[in-house]
Design a protein around this motif. Structure first.
Motif, PDB file in Angstrom:
ATOM      1  N   GLU A   1      34.508  41.755  35.307  1.00 15.48           N
ATOM      2  CA  GLU A   1      35.696  41.615  35.521  1.00 15.48           C
ATOM      3  C   GLU A   1      36.235  41.125  37.030  1.00 15.48           C
ATOM      4  OE1 GLU A   1      38.529  44.120  33.975  1.00 15.48           O
ATOM      5  OE2 GLU A   1      37.351  44.915  32.450  1.00 15.48           O
ATOM      6  N   PHE A   2      36.533  39.810  36.934  1.00 16.78           N
ATOM      7  CA  PHE A   2      37.019  39.369  38.243  1.00 16.78           C
ATOM      8  C   PHE A   2      38.096  38.055  37.837  1.00 16.78           C
ATOM      9  CE2 PHE A   2      32.901  37.659  37.291  1.00 16.78           C
ATOM     10  CZ  PHE A   2      33.001  36.187  37.203  1.00 16.78           C
ATOM     11  N   VAL A   3      38.648  37.769  38.645  1.00 18.59           N
ATOM     12  CA  VAL A   3      39.546  36.456  38.636  1.00 18.59           C
ATOM     13  C   VAL A   3      39.017  35.255  39.283  1.00 18.59           C
ATOM     14  CG1 VAL A   3      41.884  35.275  38.999  1.00 18.59           C
ATOM     15  CG2 VAL A   3      41.715  37.889  38.574  1.00 18.59           C
ATOM     16  N   LEU A   4      38.857  34.226  38.293  1.00 22.79           N
ATOM     17  CA  LEU A   4      38.240  32.749  38.805  1.00 22.79           C
ATOM     18  C   LEU A   4      39.295  31.916  38.864  1.00 22.79           C
ATOM     19  CD1 LEU A   4      35.364  31.786  39.366  1.00 22.79           C
ATOM     20  CD2 LEU A   4      35.206  31.219  36.907  1.00 22.79           C
ATOM     21  N   LEU A   5      39.540  31.408  40.254  1.00 20.42           N
ATOM     22  CA  LEU A   5      40.413  30.441  40.456  1.00 20.42           C
ATOM     23  C   LEU A   5      39.885  29.263  40.914  1.00 20.42           C
ATOM     24  CD1 LEU A   5      42.927  32.452  42.938  1.00 20.42           C
ATOM     25  CD2 LEU A   5      43.019  32.178  40.445  1.00 20.42           C
ATOM     26  N   ASP A   6      40.137  28.085  40.212  1.00 20.88           N
ATOM     27  CA  ASP A   6      39.764  26.619  40.449  1.00 20.88           C
ATOM     28  C   ASP A   6      40.933  26.202  41.333  1.00 20.88           C
ATOM     29  OD1 ASP A   6      39.542  23.773  40.400  1.00 20.88           O
ATOM     30  OD2 ASP A   6      38.301  24.165  38.236  1.00 20.88           O
TER      31      ASP A   6
ATOM     32  N   ARG B   1      27.282  36.824  36.765  1.00 22.30           N
ATOM     33  CA  ARG B   1      28.036  37.703  36.439  1.00 22.30           C
ATOM     34  C   ARG B   1      29.070  37.188  35.388  1.00 22.30           C
ATOM     35  NH1 ARG B   1      30.627  39.544  41.255  1.00 22.30           N
ATOM     36  NH2 ARG B   1      31.795  40.619  39.793  1.00 22.30           N
ATOM     37  N   LEU B   2      29.370  35.814  34.969  1.00 28.22           N
ATOM     38  CA  LEU B   2      29.943  35.331  34.170  1.00 28.22           C
ATOM     39  C   LEU B   2      29.220  35.658  32.557  1.00 28.22           C
ATOM     40  CD1 LEU B   2      30.712  31.843  35.349  1.00 28.22           C
ATOM     41  CD2 LEU B   2      32.556  33.612  34.682  1.00 28.22           C
ATOM     42  N   GLN B   3      27.936  35.663  32.623  1.00 25.82           N
ATOM     43  CA  GLN B   3      27.028  36.086  31.307  1.00 25.82           C
ATOM     44  C   GLN B   3      27.091  37.244  31.040  1.00 25.82           C
ATOM     45  OE1 GLN B   3      23.235  34.737  32.710  1.00 25.82           O
ATOM     46  NE2 GLN B   3      23.273  32.740  31.418  1.00 25.82           N
TER      47      GLN B   3
ATOM     48  N   LYS C   1      41.732  43.378  43.231  1.00 25.76           N
ATOM     49  CA  LYS C   1      40.786  42.932  42.274  1.00 25.76           C
ATOM     50  C   LYS C   1      39.983  41.946  42.928  1.00 25.76           C
ATOM     51  CE  LYS C   1      40.494  41.822  37.717  1.00 25.76           C
ATOM     52  NZ  LYS C   1      40.048  42.589  37.003  1.00 25.76           N
ATOM     53  N   GLU C   2      38.899  41.647  42.398  1.00 22.54           N
ATOM     54  CA  GLU C   2      37.884  40.615  42.826  1.00 22.54           C
ATOM     55  C   GLU C   2      38.366  39.321  42.362  1.00 22.54           C
ATOM     56  OE1 GLU C   2      33.117  39.384  42.982  1.00 22.54           O
ATOM     57  OE2 GLU C   2      33.898  41.021  41.521  1.00 22.54           O
ATOM     58  N   ILE C   3      38.388  38.249  43.246  1.00 20.83           N
ATOM     59  CA  ILE C   3      38.903  36.967  43.205  1.00 20.83           C
ATOM     60  C   ILE C   3      37.644  36.101  43.799  1.00 20.83           C
ATOM     61  CG2 ILE C   3      40.403  34.955  43.609  1.00 20.83           C
ATOM     62  CD1 ILE C   3      42.450  37.304  44.030  1.00 20.83           C
TER      63      ILE C   3
END
Length: 143
Positions: free
Chosen positions: A56-61, A50-52, A96-98
């Motif tokens: 579109e999504f939000v990535l939370l660390d 998905r990153l490659q 939104k996808e998280i």
């Protein structure tokens, strides 16, 4: 059948009956709560794809700042688990996808549950967290 075999068969059968009764006696509410208290997961391989593709999504660390500084996923937004509040994500649309992650998936699962309970509809937890990501040799980034 010998007495020894008979006793073994009876004890095994009784053990099975006790196990079945235990499951049946567990309140359905408790079983549902155990299932509900887990955010849906995404595997590291799927997230990498998905990153490659630059989906579109939000990535939370959700790790600590020290953990974040040891390397994080590309495009990740830092939200400290220890201080996390819903106001930290009030700018994100609830549809939104998280995708959340931490070191192994425990803390991010808790944040994911909070998000789902707050009405966010598309939340996933990175299965195995950064540990899984790094074990597969996938890239990490530094600011």
């Amino acid at each position: 059948m010998s007495k020894k075999n008979l006793l073994f068969s009876l004890s095994t059968g009784l053990g099975l009956i006790v196990a079945v009764l235990f499951v049946l006696a567990t309140p359905k509410k408790q079983i549902l709560e155990q299932q509900v208290n887990k955010a849906p997961t995404i595997k590291a391989e799927n997230l990498k794809q998905r990153l490659q593709k630059e989906d579109e999504f939000v990535l939370l660390d959700t790790r600590s700042v020290d953990e974040y500084n040891t390397g994080h996923l590309k495009g990740a937004r830092f939200v400290n688990f220890e201080t996390f509040q819903l106001k930290d994500v009030e700018d994100i649309s609830k549809d939104k996808e998280i995708i959340v992650y931490c070191l192994s998936g425990g803390r991010s699962n808790q944040v994911g549950i909070q998000l789902l309970e707050a009405g966010f509809t598309n939340v996933h937890n990175l299965e195995g967290g950064m540990r899984s990501w790094k074990e597969k040799g996938f890239p990490v980034f530094y600011d």
